[in-house]
Write an enzyme that holds these catalytic residues in place. Structure first.
Site, short mmCIF file in Angstrom:
data_model
loop_
_atom_site.label_atom_id
_atom_site.label_comp_id
_atom_site.label_asym_id
_atom_site.label_seq_id
_atom_site.Cartn_x
_atom_site.Cartn_y
_atom_site.Cartn_z
N LYS A 1 0.83 -1.21 0.00
CA LYS A 1 0.00 0.00 0.00
C LYS A 1 0.87 1.26 0.00
O LYS A 1 1.72 1.43 0.85
CB LYS A 1 -0.90 -0.01 1.24
CG LYS A 1 -1.71 1.26 1.44
CD LYS A 1 -2.49 1.18 2.77
CE LYS A 1 -3.14 2.51 3.13
NZ LYS A 1 -3.79 2.46 4.46
N ASP B 1 -2.51 10.34 4.08
CA ASP B 1 -3.91 9.96 4.23
C ASP B 1 -4.63 10.92 5.16
O ASP B 1 -4.52 10.83 6.37
CB ASP B 1 -4.00 8.53 4.77
CG ASP B 1 -5.44 8.05 4.88
OD1 ASP B 1 -6.31 8.66 4.22
OD2 ASP B 1 -5.68 7.07 5.61
N LYS C 1 -9.95 12.58 8.85
CA LYS C 1 -9.46 12.14 10.15
C LYS C 1 -9.42 13.31 11.13
O LYS C 1 -9.36 14.47 10.73
CB LYS C 1 -8.04 11.58 10.00
CG LYS C 1 -7.91 10.30 9.19
CD LYS C 1 -6.45 9.91 9.08
CE LYS C 1 -6.26 8.63 8.27
NZ LYS C 1 -6.73 7.45 8.99
N ASP D 1 1.72 6.19 5.72
CA ASP D 1 0.72 5.28 5.18
C ASP D 1 1.17 4.62 3.88
O ASP D 1 0.44 3.83 3.30
CB ASP D 1 -0.60 6.02 4.96
CG ASP D 1 -1.82 5.13 5.16
OD1 ASP D 1 -1.67 4.06 5.78
OD2 ASP D 1 -2.91 5.48 4.69
N ASP E 1 -12.06 6.91 4.20
CA ASP E 1 -10.83 6.67 4.97
C ASP E 1 -10.42 5.20 4.92
O ASP E 1 -9.37 4.83 5.42
CB ASP E 1 -11.01 7.13 6.42
CG ASP E 1 -9.69 7.22 7.17
OD1 ASP E 1 -8.64 7.34 6.50
OD2 ASP E 1 -9.70 7.15 8.41
N GLU F 1 -9.38 3.72 2.36
CA GLU F 1 -8.89 3.85 0.98
C GLU F 1 -7.84 2.82 0.61
O GLU F 1 -7.68 2.48 -0.56
CB GLU F 1 -8.33 5.26 0.76
CG GLU F 1 -6.90 5.51 1.21
CD GLU F 1 -6.66 5.30 2.71
OE1 GLU F 1 -5.57 4.87 3.09
OE2 GLU F 1 -7.59 5.56 3.50
N ARG G 1 -7.60 -0.40 1.07
CA ARG G 1 -8.12 -1.63 0.46
C ARG G 1 -8.57 -1.38 -0.98
O ARG G 1 -8.59 -2.32 -1.78
CB ARG G 1 -9.26 -2.19 1.31
CG ARG G 1 -10.47 -1.30 1.45
CD ARG G 1 -11.36 -1.70 2.62
NE ARG G 1 -10.69 -1.44 3.90
CZ ARG G 1 -11.18 -1.76 5.09
NH1 ARG G 1 -12.35 -2.38 5.18
NH2 ARG G 1 -10.53 -1.49 6.20
#
Length: 519
Positions: free
Chosen positions: A281, A286, A293, A304, A363, A365, A367
Site C-alpha cells: 500500500k 492519508d 481524520k 501510510d 478513509d 482507501e 483496500r
C-alpha cells in the site's frame, strides 16, 4: 533523501587490542540467589577484556548501576586498560541455560549499543556468538541490529546541532575466524537486507510534501532500474484506460495524480518455476478524504505508504541476493485528499477485476488501491501473493504495536508467522469469518468497502475479508497488516529508532528465500 549508512566488517583480532573508539561487550543479569546480591556475569566474547581489568570489570559496572537488563547500555572509560578508550556493556538479560542468547536478544542489544555510541566513528562488537549450528543466525542478528540501531534519518535541519552526534560509521564484528566464507556471506547479506530496511525508513520518514505519488514512483523506479530490475510505471491516464477504478478513485482528490509501479525480477537460471507477487500500500498521505481524520496525530499519516516502501526495498534486496524464484512487486500509490474531485461515501467503484464496490468510508482507501493491484498481480500470474499495508487501526487494538496481523490462506499465514519469528518481526494469523463477510453485503454493489452498518467490530478482519475478493482461487495469499509495527512514535528502543521501522522487509526477504529454497 538518503541517510548516511553504516559499514560492517569482520575481525578476529583480540578485542582488547582492537584500535577502535569503543568496544561493546555483553552483560548478563544473574538469576536465583545471586540476583538478590546484584551479581553480574560477563557474556562470552569479553574474556580478554575481563582479564585486562584483573577480574574487577563486573564489580565496576555494578557500581555504575549496571543490572544486565535487556537493552541497558553502561559506558565505562578504560583509561588505557585496553586499546579502545571506551567499553559499552549492553544488557542481555539472564544467561540462557546451555545456549547462546536468542537472536532477537542479540539483535536488539547490538542496536541499542550502536545507537548509544553515536559520535564514535568506529565501534567493535564482542558479543556472544555460538560455534554450533546457531552461529549463522546469531551473527546475522548482531549484524542487522548494528546496521539498524545505527540508523538516523538525515532530516531537514538547517543549522548545526551541537548536541547531535553522528551515527557510527563503521562496525567491526568480532568472530573466531574473519575469513570464514559462511560468516562473510552473513555479513554480505546483512548489508543488503539492512540497507533495504534503511531505505524503507528513509522513504517513510520523508516529509509528505516531498514524497507525493509521482515523486515516490520516480524515486522507486530510479532505484529499481539501478538495481537491474524491470520497471513499469502507469500514470493517471494509463490507470483510467486500464480500468484501475480503486486507485483512480482514491487518487482523484489530489492534485498529485496516482501511480502504479510494477517491479520485476527474473532469475538468470530461470528459477524453480514458482512466482511470488509482493503488493504494498502506497498512500503517500492519508487525510481520510471526505471522511476526514481528526487533526491529532494526522502528521503520522505520511507513513501510510510504509507497505509500498517495504515492497520496493524488498525488491532491491531481491535484485542483490538473486534468489532462484521469480518475484514481482506491485506498488499502488495515491494521496487521499479532500477536494471537489474526491471520491465520496455512496460512490460505487468498478475495480480492476470488474467487481463493484460501494464506498461507505473514504478513509478505508487502502483496500481500494490494494484490490486493484492484487487483481493485477493475479492476472499476471503468481503462485504466492504477499501483500502488506498499514491498513487498519483495528490491528493495533487487537495485537499492539509490535505484532502484525496476518490473514489469508491458512498455510501461507503460518509460513509468514514462522518467517516473522525467525527475523524478529512477529506476526499472528487471524481468521476471516463468514459473519464478517456477511456484514459487508451491499444492497447496490457486489460488496461494501466496510461493514454495511458501519460496525467496527472485527475492523482488521473486515480489511482482510475485502481483499480476499481480489485474489483468484488458485493463488495462495497472505495479507500482512502492519499499521502498528511499521511506525514507531516513541523513544528509540533496541534497533528501532523513532519513525519508520522498515517492517516487514526482513520478513518478506525471508519468505522469498524460503520459496526459492523450498517451493
Amino acid at each position: 533523501m538518503t541517510s548516511p549508512g553504516t559499514t560492517l566488517r569482520l575481525v578476529d583480532t583480540d578485542p582488547a587490542e582492537l584500535a577502535v573508539d569503543a568496544i561493546v561487550i555483553g552483560l548478563h543479569s544473574h538469576t536465583g540467589e545471586q540476583a538478590a546480591t546484584g551479581g553480574l556475569l560477563l557474556a562470552s566474547g569479553a574474556e580478554s577484556i575481563a582479564v585486562a581489568f584483573d577480574g574487577k570489570l563486573t564489580e565496576t559496572l555494578a557500581l555504575l548501576g549496571a543490572t544486565g537488563g535487556p537493552g541497558e547500555v553502561i559506558k565505562l572509560a578504560t583509561l588505557g586498560t585496553v586499546t579502545a578508550p571506551v567499553i559499552a556493556a549492553v544488557g542481555l538479560g539472564p544467561e540462557p541455560t546451555g545456549a547462546a542468547p536468542a537472536p532477537e536478544t542479540l539483535r536488539r542489544a547490538a542496536g541499542a549499543a550502536v545507537r548509544a555510541l553515536a559520535g564514535a566513528p568506529r565501534v567493535a562488537l564482542a558479543l556472544p556468538l555460538p560455534d554450533d549450528a546457531d552461529a549463522p543466525a546469531a551473527l546475522r542478528a548482531v549484524a542487522e541490529g548494528a546496521l539498524l540501531g545505527g540508523y538516523r534519518f538525515a532530516g531537514y535541519k538547517t543549522r548545526p546541532q551541537p548536541t547531535r552526534r553522528e551515527p557510527v560509521a563503521e562496525v567491526l564484528v568480532a568472530v573466531p575466524d574473519a575469513g570464514d566464507a559462511g560468516a562473510q556471506a552473513e555479513i554480505a547479506r546483512a548489508q543488503v537486507v539492512g540497507g533495504a530496511v534503511r531505505r524503507t525508513r528513509d522513504w517513510v520518514n520523508t516529509a509528505p510534501n516531498e514524497l507525493r505519488p509521482p515523486s515516490f514512483a520516480d524515486s522507486v523506479a530510479d532505484a529499481a532500474r539501478e538495481a537491474g530490475l524491470t520497471v513499469e510505471v502507469l500514470d493517471e491516464t494509463a490507470l483510467v484506460a486500464g480500468g484501475y477504478g480503486g486507485i483512480v478513485a482514491v487518487g482523484q482528490g489530489s492534485e498529485a495524480p496516482p501511480r502504479l509501479v510494477k517491479l520485476s525480477y527474473t532469475p538468470a537460471d530461470g528459477g524453480n518455476g514458482k512466482r511470488v507477487a509482493l503488493v504494498g500500500k502506497g498512500i503517500t498521505f492519508d487525510t481520510g478524504g471526505i471522511s476526514i481524520k481528526p487533526a491529532q496525530g494526522m502528521w503520522e499519516m505520511k507513513s501510510d505508504m510504509g507497505g509500498a516502501a517495504a515492497v520496493a526495498a524488498t525488491m532491491l534486496a531481491v535484485a542483490a541476493l538473486k534468489p532462484s524464484v521469480a518475484v514481482t512487486g506491485y506498488l499502488p500509490m495515491a494521496e487521499n485528499m479532500p477536494s471537489g474531485r474526491s471520491y465520496r461515501p455512496g460512490d460505487v467503484i468498478s475495480m480492476y477485476n470488474g467487481k463493484k464496490v460501494e464506498v461507505l468510508n473514504t478513509d478505508a482507501e487502502g483496500r481500494m488501491v490494494l484490490g486493484d493491484a492484487m487483481a493485477r498481480a493475479c492476472e499476471d500470474g503468481c503462485d504466492y501473493l504477499f501483500e502488506t499495508s498499514t491498513l487498519t487501526g483495528g490491528q493495533v487494538v487487537a495485537l499492539g504495536k509490535r505484532i502484525a496481523g496476518v490473514m489469508g490462506t491458512p498455510e501461507l499465514c503460518e509460513r509468514v508467522k514462522v518467517a516473522g519469528d525467525a527475523v524478529g518481526e512477529p506476526a499472528w494469523p487471524m481468521p476471516l469469518p463468514d459473519d464478517v463477510r456477511k456484514g459487508m453485503d451491499s444492497e447496490v454493489a457486489d460488496i461494501s468497502q466496510v461493514n454495511a452498518g458501519m460496525d467496527r467490530a472485527g475492523h482488521m478482519l473486515q480489511g482482510g475479508v475485502f481483499l480476499r475478493e481480489f485474489v483468484t482461487d488458485d493463488v495462495a495469499w497472505a495479507h500482512i497488516d502492519i499499521a502498528g509495527p511499521s511506525y514507531h512514535s516513541g523513544e528509540p528502543t533496541g534497533y528501532w529508532t523513532k519513525g519508520g521501522t522498515g517492517v516487514p522487509v526482513r520478513t518478506l526477504v525471508e519468505l522469498v528465500q524460503d520459496v526459492a529454497a523450498n517451493g
